[in-house]
Design a protein around this motif. Structure first.
Motif: not given
Length: 141
Positions: A4, A6-8, A19, A21-22, A82, A84, A91, A95, A131
């Motif tokens: 992953i 990022s996630l929003y 938001c 960032d990974y 996400v 990814c 995913m 989610l 995550v």
């Protein structure tokens, strides 16, 4: 490399409320994240209207050469997506689990105001654990 990037989380009116960032590569600044959220909300809404299938829920997966974008929309219109690695598995279930965390730790928080940015420590902690578990599961295969 993490599965992953990022996630929003976008509210029903298209505003970015969370938001994270990974990955270290390709981090965006706040303005770019806001533009991405707004653009995704618009594309999602247009796809629902243009679909030849009645009852279309909008774009759920966008595939590119270097990333996949998976989206889950709740019944209230809140969107979770996400970014990814291409071909990342499970995913959709991740989610849905993130949505469960959102309902448990954000919506049940008496200090949270609907449609406002998410600032909830328990949500952040449990999200990081989810995550991390997903990353461990990917490495174990």
């Amino acid at each position: 490399m993490a599965a992953i990037y990022s996630l929003y989380v976008i509210n029903k009116s298209g505003g970015l409320i969370f938001c994270k960032d990974y990955g270290s590569a390709g981090k965006m600044d706040t303005n770019d994240s806001l533009r991405l959220a707004s653009l995704w909300h618009s594309m999602h809404a247009i796809s629902q209207q243009l679909s030849p299938v009645n009852g279309c829920a909008g774009i759920e997966l966008l595939q590119a050469d270097t990333f996949d974008l998976h989206c889950f929309q709740s019944l209230t219109g809140t969107k979770f997506f996400v970014v990814c690695e291409p071909g990342a598995l499970h995913m959709e279930s991740l989610l849905k689990y993130i949505y469960e965390l959102y309902t448990d730790y954000v919506l049940k928080n008496p200090f949270y105001e609907m449609e406002m940015p998410i600032r909830c420590e328990l949500f952040d902690i449990n999200l990081s654990q989810a995550v991390q578990k997903d990353r461990v599961a990917l490495l174990g295969r």
